[in-house]
Design a protein around this motif. Sequence first.
Motif, PDB file in Angstrom:
ATOM      1  N   PHE A 194     -12.391 -11.170  -4.557  1.00 38.94           N
ATOM      2  CA  PHE A 194     -11.577 -10.013  -4.193  1.00 38.94           C
ATOM      3  C   PHE A 194     -11.250  -9.195  -5.429  1.00 38.94           C
TER       4      PHE A 194
ATOM      5  N   ARG B 195      -9.578 -11.422   6.325  1.00 36.94           N
ATOM      6  CA  ARG B 195      -9.268 -12.762   6.834  1.00 36.94           C
ATOM      7  C   ARG B 195      -9.349 -12.821   8.363  1.00 36.94           C
TER       8      ARG B 195
ATOM      9  N   LYS C  64     -11.531 -17.958  -0.965  1.00 35.47           N
ATOM     10  CA  LYS C  64     -10.420 -17.145  -1.446  1.00 35.47           C
ATOM     11  C   LYS C  64      -9.412 -17.993  -2.222  1.00 35.47           C
ATOM     12  N   ASP C  65      -9.233 -19.229  -1.792  1.00 37.75           N
ATOM     13  CA  ASP C  65      -8.323 -20.123  -2.512  1.00 37.75           C
ATOM     14  C   ASP C  65      -8.912 -20.584  -3.838  1.00 37.75           C
TER      15      ASP C  65
ATOM     16  N   ASP D 101       1.591 -10.658   2.921  1.00 39.81           N
ATOM     17  CA  ASP D 101       1.790 -11.208   1.574  1.00 39.81           C
ATOM     18  C   ASP D 101       0.546 -11.068   0.715  1.00 39.81           C
ATOM     19  N   VAL D 102      -0.469 -10.351   1.213  1.00 37.73           N
ATOM     20  CA  VAL D 102      -1.689 -10.107   0.449  1.00 37.73           C
ATOM     21  C   VAL D 102      -2.044  -8.630   0.581  1.00 37.73           C
ATOM     22  N   HIS D 103      -2.988  -8.176  -0.233  1.00 38.97           N
ATOM     23  CA  HIS D 103      -3.450  -6.794  -0.179  1.00 38.97           C
ATOM     24  C   HIS D 103      -3.985  -6.486   1.230  1.00 38.97           C
TER      25      HIS D 103
ATOM     26  N   ASP E 250      -7.596  -7.440   1.792  1.00 42.36           N
ATOM     27  CA  ASP E 250      -7.714  -8.894   1.841  1.00 42.36           C
ATOM     28  C   ASP E 250      -7.250  -9.406   3.203  1.00 42.36           C
ATOM     29  N   ALA E 251      -6.135  -8.888   3.680  1.00 41.55           N
ATOM     30  CA  ALA E 251      -5.607  -9.316   4.977  1.00 41.55           C
ATOM     31  C   ALA E 251      -6.602  -9.018   6.099  1.00 41.55           C
TER      32      ALA E 251
ATOM     33  N   SER F  98     -13.597  -7.340  -0.412  1.00 38.58           N
ATOM     34  CA  SER F  98     -13.430  -8.774  -0.206  1.00 38.58           C
ATOM     35  C   SER F  98     -14.813  -9.302   0.109  1.00 38.58           C
TER      36      SER F  98
ATOM     37  N   ARG G 260      -1.625 -10.299   7.582  1.00 37.09           N
ATOM     38  CA  ARG G 260      -0.648 -10.901   6.689  1.00 37.09           C
ATOM     39  C   ARG G 260      -0.015  -9.818   5.832  1.00 37.09           C
TER      40      ARG G 260
ATOM     41  N   PRO H   1     -10.303 -16.709  -6.280  1.00 33.02           N
ATOM     42  CA  PRO H   1      -9.685 -15.435  -5.876  1.00 33.02           C
ATOM     43  C   PRO H   1     -10.129 -14.247  -6.718  1.00 33.02           C
TER      44      PRO H   1
END
Length: 280
Positions: free
Chosen positions: A57, A94, A49-50, A85-87, A90-91, A127, A83, A53
């Motif tokens: 996603f 994770r 993901k880093d 701070d992400v869609h 996506d959260a 994702s 989280r 990206p």
Amino acid sequence: MKPPYLPFADGPADASFRWRLGVRPLDLANWFEWGPDAEVALAEKADLKDRYPDTVFAVLDDIGPESTEVARAIAEHVGGELRDDVHPLDAAARLVPEDLVLMVERPIRGGGRADSGTTELVFGGGSVCFPNRWDLRSKLGRTMAEVHEPVAQLNEQLGTAVDRFFQRLRPERSFWRLGWGILDTDDRYTPIDGTAAPRPVVADPAAMWLRVERETLRRFPATGAVLFTIRTYVTPLDVALTNRSTRARLAAALDTMPLDVRDYKDLATTTDALVSHLRI
């Protein structure tokens, strides 16, 4: 580690190759699979993901309600925190070792306008950190049949059955199924957008890898969205297959596989050698 499933071992030993829906009822207690490789998968997903990206996603702009419903259900199921701070999709991804693909209900397209009151499932986003030689972004907004169009003979053999299955899928009953392939790499990240590692040149069938994917399929009550989860296992072929009967079943499946399906599965030049190796 041996794979937990060998999909080609099901059914008659002399059966010829055919695409099969092969869905089975899912106990939601087993919605996600952990096992000894789960932490490795989670760490690999975070790294991908880093690094990539835009490859792993992608979503349509308007799937917020569906993504939120799914994400909250996953977080509650695994006892994790999402989280902010992400869609939401996506959260949620994770928190589990699985990849997530979300199909959403949208008005049927046709004649340049929506058919009022009638909907169809389209690919809303995903994702997908472990793609098996496909491109996530190219699927956005497509129907199930359009998503499956590149898969040789699949729509011809299963298109009607797939449509009927999803028409009947209800939130109170979920399902799971299996898929498999044989690859020349143990890398689970194999997209077709040029970001994957160069493919090895493999001449020895003993150096091939068995890839097994366990999918779950669940419809959600508030939005009608359908979530696919995909758990990927990659194992050296000869580690996965240690008895003569199982090797013979895979050999038969490969030997009867039509040429266009072999080509789709990237086995056009290796099938004969693989069959001989498995029958030794």
